[in-house]
Design a protein around this motif. Sequence first.
Motif, PDB file in Angstrom:
ATOM      1  N   ALA A   1       0.825  -1.207   0.000  1.00  0.00           N
ATOM      2  CA  ALA A   1       0.000   0.000   0.000  1.00  0.00           C
ATOM      3  C   ALA A   1       0.860   1.259   0.000  1.00  0.00           C
ATOM      4  O   ALA A   1       0.496   2.269  -0.605  1.00  0.00           O
ATOM      5  N   GLN A   2       1.999   1.199   0.664  1.00  0.00           N
ATOM      6  CA  GLN A   2       2.881   2.368   0.717  1.00  0.00           C
ATOM      7  C   GLN A   2       3.354   2.766  -0.676  1.00  0.00           C
ATOM      8  O   GLN A   2       3.492   3.953  -0.986  1.00  0.00           O
ATOM      9  N   GLU A   3       3.597   1.776  -1.541  1.00  0.00           N
ATOM     10  CA  GLU A   3       4.031   2.082  -2.905  1.00  0.00           C
ATOM     11  C   GLU A   3       2.944   2.776  -3.715  1.00  0.00           C
ATOM     12  O   GLU A   3       3.238   3.456  -4.691  1.00  0.00           O
ATOM     13  N   GLN A   4       1.679   2.592  -3.330  1.00  0.00           N
ATOM     14  CA  GLN A   4       0.567   3.224  -4.022  1.00  0.00           C
ATOM     15  C   GLN A   4       0.092   4.496  -3.319  1.00  0.00           C
ATOM     16  O   GLN A   4      -0.926   5.072  -3.718  1.00  0.00           O
ATOM     17  N   GLY A   5       0.797   4.915  -2.272  1.00  0.00           N
ATOM     18  CA  GLY A   5       0.388   6.108  -1.537  1.00  0.00           C
ATOM     19  C   GLY A   5      -0.856   5.893  -0.699  1.00  0.00           C
ATOM     20  O   GLY A   5      -1.637   6.835  -0.487  1.00  0.00           O
ATOM     21  N   ILE A   6      -1.055   4.672  -0.202  1.00  0.00           N
ATOM     22  CA  ILE A   6      -2.240   4.327   0.599  1.00  0.00           C
ATOM     23  C   ILE A   6      -1.808   4.108   2.038  1.00  0.00           C
ATOM     24  O   ILE A   6      -1.077   3.147   2.318  1.00  0.00           O
ATOM     25  N   PRO A   7      -2.230   4.935   2.976  1.00  0.00           N
ATOM     26  CA  PRO A   7      -1.886   4.693   4.387  1.00  0.00           C
ATOM     27  C   PRO A   7      -2.686   3.516   4.949  1.00  0.00           C
ATOM     28  O   PRO A   7      -3.822   3.265   4.533  1.00  0.00           O
ATOM     29  N   VAL A   8      -2.100   2.790   5.882  1.00  0.00           N
ATOM     30  CA  VAL A   8      -2.740   1.645   6.527  1.00  0.00           C
ATOM     31  C   VAL A   8      -2.824   1.931   8.019  1.00  0.00           C
ATOM     32  O   VAL A   8      -1.819   2.257   8.662  1.00  0.00           O
ATOM     33  N   GLU A   9      -4.029   1.825   8.573  1.00  0.00           N
ATOM     34  CA  GLU A   9      -4.262   2.082   9.990  1.00  0.00           C
ATOM     35  C   GLU A   9      -4.821   0.836  10.651  1.00  0.00           C
ATOM     36  O   GLU A   9      -5.414  -0.029   9.999  1.00  0.00           O
ATOM     37  N   ARG A  10      -4.657   0.758  11.993  1.00  0.00           N
ATOM     38  CA  ARG A  10      -5.221  -0.345  12.769  1.00  0.00           C
ATOM     39  C   ARG A  10      -6.063   0.202  13.913  1.00  0.00           C
ATOM     40  O   ARG A  10      -5.716   1.234  14.501  1.00  0.00           O
ATOM     41  N   ILE A  11      -7.143  -0.510  14.229  1.00  0.00           N
ATOM     42  CA  ILE A  11      -8.042  -0.073  15.290  1.00  0.00           C
ATOM     43  C   ILE A  11      -8.263  -1.216  16.275  1.00  0.00           C
ATOM     44  O   ILE A  11      -7.930  -2.369  16.015  1.00  0.00           O
ATOM     45  N   ASP A  12      -8.871  -0.882  17.405  1.00  0.00           N
ATOM     46  CA  ASP A  12      -9.235  -1.873  18.416  1.00  0.00           C
ATOM     47  C   ASP A  12     -10.325  -2.792  17.863  1.00  0.00           C
ATOM     48  O   ASP A  12     -11.376  -2.318  17.418  1.00  0.00           O
ATOM     49  N   PRO A  13     -10.127  -4.112  17.885  1.00  0.00           N
ATOM     50  CA  PRO A  13     -11.109  -5.010  17.258  1.00  0.00           C
ATOM     51  C   PRO A  13     -12.310  -5.355  18.137  1.00  0.00           C
ATOM     52  O   PRO A  13     -13.200  -6.085  17.684  1.00  0.00           O
ATOM     53  N   ARG A  14     -12.383  -4.848  19.349  1.00  0.00           N
ATOM     54  CA  ARG A  14     -13.461  -5.254  20.258  1.00  0.00           C
ATOM     55  C   ARG A  14     -14.845  -4.861  19.728  1.00  0.00           C
ATOM     56  O   ARG A  14     -15.062  -3.734  19.295  1.00  0.00           O
ATOM     57  N   HIS A  15     -15.756  -5.839  19.763  1.00  0.00           N
ATOM     58  CA  HIS A  15     -17.183  -5.673  19.440  1.00  0.00           C
ATOM     59  C   HIS A  15     -17.466  -5.415  17.966  1.00  0.00           C
ATOM     60  O   HIS A  15     -18.611  -5.123  17.619  1.00  0.00           O
ATOM     61  N   THR A  16     -16.483  -5.501  17.093  1.00  0.00           N
ATOM     62  CA  THR A  16     -16.763  -5.261  15.671  1.00  0.00           C
ATOM     63  C   THR A  16     -17.623  -6.366  15.068  1.00  0.00           C
ATOM     64  O   THR A  16     -18.323  -6.131  14.084  1.00  0.00           O
ATOM     65  N   SER A  17     -17.586  -7.563  15.647  1.00  0.00           N
ATOM     66  CA  SER A  17     -18.386  -8.669  15.119  1.00  0.00           C
ATOM     67  C   SER A  17     -19.742  -8.785  15.806  1.00  0.00           C
ATOM     68  O   SER A  17     -20.597  -9.546  15.350  1.00  0.00           O
ATOM     69  N   GLN A  18     -19.947  -8.050  16.904  1.00  0.00           N
ATOM     70  CA  GLN A  18     -21.186  -8.176  17.677  1.00  0.00           C
ATOM     71  C   GLN A  18     -22.134  -7.004  17.478  1.00  0.00           C
ATOM     72  O   GLN A  18     -23.291  -7.057  17.898  1.00  0.00           O
ATOM     73  N   THR A  19     -21.666  -5.933  16.833  1.00  0.00           N
ATOM     74  CA  THR A  19     -22.454  -4.700  16.712  1.00  0.00           C
ATOM     75  C   THR A  19     -23.095  -4.615  15.343  1.00  0.00           C
ATOM     76  O   THR A  19     -22.469  -4.922  14.322  1.00  0.00           O
ATOM     77  N   CYS A  20     -24.334  -4.167  15.328  1.00  0.00           N
ATOM     78  CA  CYS A  20     -25.063  -3.987  14.070  1.00  0.00           C
ATOM     79  C   CYS A  20     -24.563  -2.714  13.392  1.00  0.00           C
ATOM     80  O   CYS A  20     -24.556  -1.633  13.987  1.00  0.00           O
ATOM     81  N   SER A  21     -24.148  -2.840  12.146  1.00  0.00           N
ATOM     82  CA  SER A  21     -23.661  -1.680  11.408  1.00  0.00           C
ATOM     83  C   SER A  21     -24.792  -0.760  10.965  1.00  0.00           C
ATOM     84  O   SER A  21     -24.533   0.350  10.490  1.00  0.00           O
ATOM     85  N   GLN A  22     -26.048  -1.186  11.142  1.00  0.00           N
ATOM     86  CA  GLN A  22     -27.194  -0.383  10.736  1.00  0.00           C
ATOM     87  C   GLN A  22     -27.724   0.477  11.879  1.00  0.00           C
ATOM     88  O   GLN A  22     -27.924   1.680  11.718  1.00  0.00           O
ATOM     89  N   CYS A  23     -27.952  -0.158  13.051  1.00  0.00           N
ATOM     90  CA  CYS A  23     -28.541   0.595  14.169  1.00  0.00           C
ATOM     91  C   CYS A  23     -27.593   0.776  15.342  1.00  0.00           C
ATOM     92  O   CYS A  23     -27.880   1.543  16.260  1.00  0.00           O
ATOM     93  N   GLY A  24     -26.480   0.049  15.373  1.00  0.00           N
ATOM     94  CA  GLY A  24     -25.521   0.198  16.459  1.00  0.00           C
ATOM     95  C   GLY A  24     -25.805  -0.653  17.663  1.00  0.00           C
ATOM     96  O   GLY A  24     -25.089  -0.554  18.665  1.00  0.00           O
ATOM     97  N   TYR A  25     -26.816  -1.531  17.620  1.00  0.00           N
ATOM     98  CA  TYR A  25     -27.119  -2.382  18.774  1.00  0.00           C
ATOM     99  C   TYR A  25     -26.050  -3.460  18.900  1.00  0.00           C
ATOM    100  O   TYR A  25     -25.709  -4.139  17.934  1.00  0.00           O
ATOM    101  N   GLN A  26     -25.538  -3.638  20.124  1.00  0.00           N
ATOM    102  CA  GLN A  26     -24.454  -4.583  20.372  1.00  0.00           C
ATOM    103  C   GLN A  26     -24.930  -5.727  21.256  1.00  0.00           C
ATOM    104  O   GLN A  26     -25.445  -5.513  22.353  1.00  0.00           O
ATOM    105  N   ALA A  27     -24.763  -6.948  20.763  1.00  0.00           N
ATOM    106  CA  ALA A  27     -25.114  -8.140  21.533  1.00  0.00           C
ATOM    107  C   ALA A  27     -24.361  -9.327  20.961  1.00  0.00           C
ATOM    108  O   ALA A  27     -24.187  -9.434  19.744  1.00  0.00           O
ATOM    109  N   ARG A  28     -23.944 -10.232  21.850  1.00  0.00           N
ATOM    110  CA  ARG A  28     -23.170 -11.370  21.393  1.00  0.00           C
ATOM    111  C   ARG A  28     -23.992 -12.291  20.496  1.00  0.00           C
ATOM    112  O   ARG A  28     -23.466 -12.876  19.547  1.00  0.00           O
ATOM    113  N   ASN A  29     -25.292 -12.423  20.785  1.00  0.00           N
ATOM    114  CA  ASN A  29     -26.121 -13.337  19.991  1.00  0.00           C
ATOM    115  C   ASN A  29     -26.637 -12.695  18.703  1.00  0.00           C
ATOM    116  O   ASN A  29     -27.484 -13.276  18.017  1.00  0.00           O
ATOM    117  N   ASN A  30     -26.131 -11.495  18.361  1.00  0.00           N
ATOM    118  CA  ASN A  30     -26.445 -10.940  17.043  1.00  0.00           C
ATOM    119  C   ASN A  30     -25.866 -11.812  15.924  1.00  0.00           C
ATOM    120  O   ASN A  30     -26.434 -11.900  14.845  1.00  0.00           O
TER     121      ASN A  30
END
Length: 401
Positions: free
Chosen positions: A318-347
Motif C-alpha cells: 500500500a505504501q508504494e501506491q500512496g495508501i496509508p494503513v491504519e489499525r483499530i481496536d477489534p473489540r465488538h466489531t463482530s457483535q455490533t449492528c452496522s445499521q442501528c448500532g445495537y451490540q449483543a453477542r447473539n447478534n
Amino acid sequence: MDRTVRIQLQPNMEQAQALHETLAQFTVAYNHVCASGWQHGEKNGVKLHHATYYETKALCSGLVSDLLIQARVKATETLRSAFTWKAKKEAAYPKKVARAEKQGKPIPVFKPVRCPRSEQCAVRYNIHTYSLNWATQTIRVSTTQGKMSIPFTVPHFSEQYRGCKVATADLLSHNGKWWLHVVVEVPEPTVPQNETVVGIDLGLNRPAVTSQRRFLGSRHWKEIDRRRFRLRRKLQSKGSKSAKRHLKKMSRKQMLFHRDCDHVLSKRIVQHVPPGATIVLENLTNIREGVRHRKGEGQRKLHSWSFAQLYSFIAYKAQEQGIPVERIDPRHTSQTCSQCGYQARNNRRSQSVFHCRSCGYQLHADLNAAYNIRDKFCLAQDGRSVLSGSPSDGLSSQASA
C-alpha cells in the motif's frame, strides 16, 4: 521508503570458498557475542563491544573490523529480543500454573528460553564493506581473502528497483546458491489523499472481506492446508527416518505456501483500493492469548494464522501506491449492528450470518464487521469512541448515516 531486493550471486569456485569462510567466521563472532551477553545478562551494544571485540578479533582473524562490528550489532539485536521473550515467559508461567490448578489439570512444565545460537548467520554488509554496480551487474564485497568482485543477476520482478540507492545488505547461502538481500531506498510516491476509507475484516474462514463488498481469497487454500495436515499426521505416526525427512520438506513447503497466499491476498486488497484512500485493519496483536479454542481444527488454524505477515505485506504494498494503513481496536466489531448500532453477542447467529436482535438487519457477518471497522475509524478521527461502550449506545448508526 526502503525495499529489499533479493539478487543471486554467481561466484566461481575460489570466490565461493572465500564466501564460505566469511560466513563461517561471521557466525563464530555472532555466537561468541551472544554467549557472552547471555552469560552476563548484558544487552547494551557499547558494553558488549568493549567486552568482546578483541576476543572475536582473535577468533575470526580473517574478518575486517567492520564485519566484526556488524556481527556484534546483530547479536545485540537478538539478545534484546531473547531477554524480552525470557521475561515474558517467566511472568506468564505463574498464571499458567494457577489456571491449571483451578481446572484440575497437571501443572505444565516450564520451558526456559535458551541462549541464542545460529548455525549459519547471514553476513551483514554496509557501505564500507561492499559496493554495487547496477550497470555492470557486479558487486564488490569484503571476504576473508580480501575484496572480490562477483557478478549477480536481478529477478524480473525486481527490475523496477534497478539503479536505486543501496543501503545495507545481507549475504546468505541456501541449497548451494548464494544470495544477497540488498536494501534500496525508493522515493515516496506523491499521491493526493482523499477521504475514502476501506475497512477490511481478516478471518480464518474468509481470508479478507472489505467494506466495498469484496470477498477476497480462494477457498482451495483451506483444502490444501487440510490435505497437508492429514499427510503430516500420517507421517508423524509412522516415525521413520524417511517420514521425518518428508516432514522437514513439508514444513518449508507449508511456510512458502502461506507466504505466497499472503502475497496474493495483500496484492488483491491493495489493487481494489483507490490511490490516496485509507485501509483500516483490526489490531490482532495477542489475539491467541485472548481466545480459548478447544483442541482441534479451530485451534490449529488460529495458531498457524500468519496475520502479522499479512499485515506487513499489505503495509508495504500500500505504501508504494500512496495508501496509508491504519489499525483499530477489534473489540465488538463482530457483535455490533452496522445499521442501528445495537451490540449483543447473539447478534451473530452463526459463523457467516449476522442478524440484529434489535432492528432485524441481516447480512454476512464478516461484511458487517468490515462496515464496523470502517465506521469505527471514521468516528475515531472525529474524536469520538465507538463500539466499546454499552450494548445500546447506537454510535455505529451515526457513521452509517
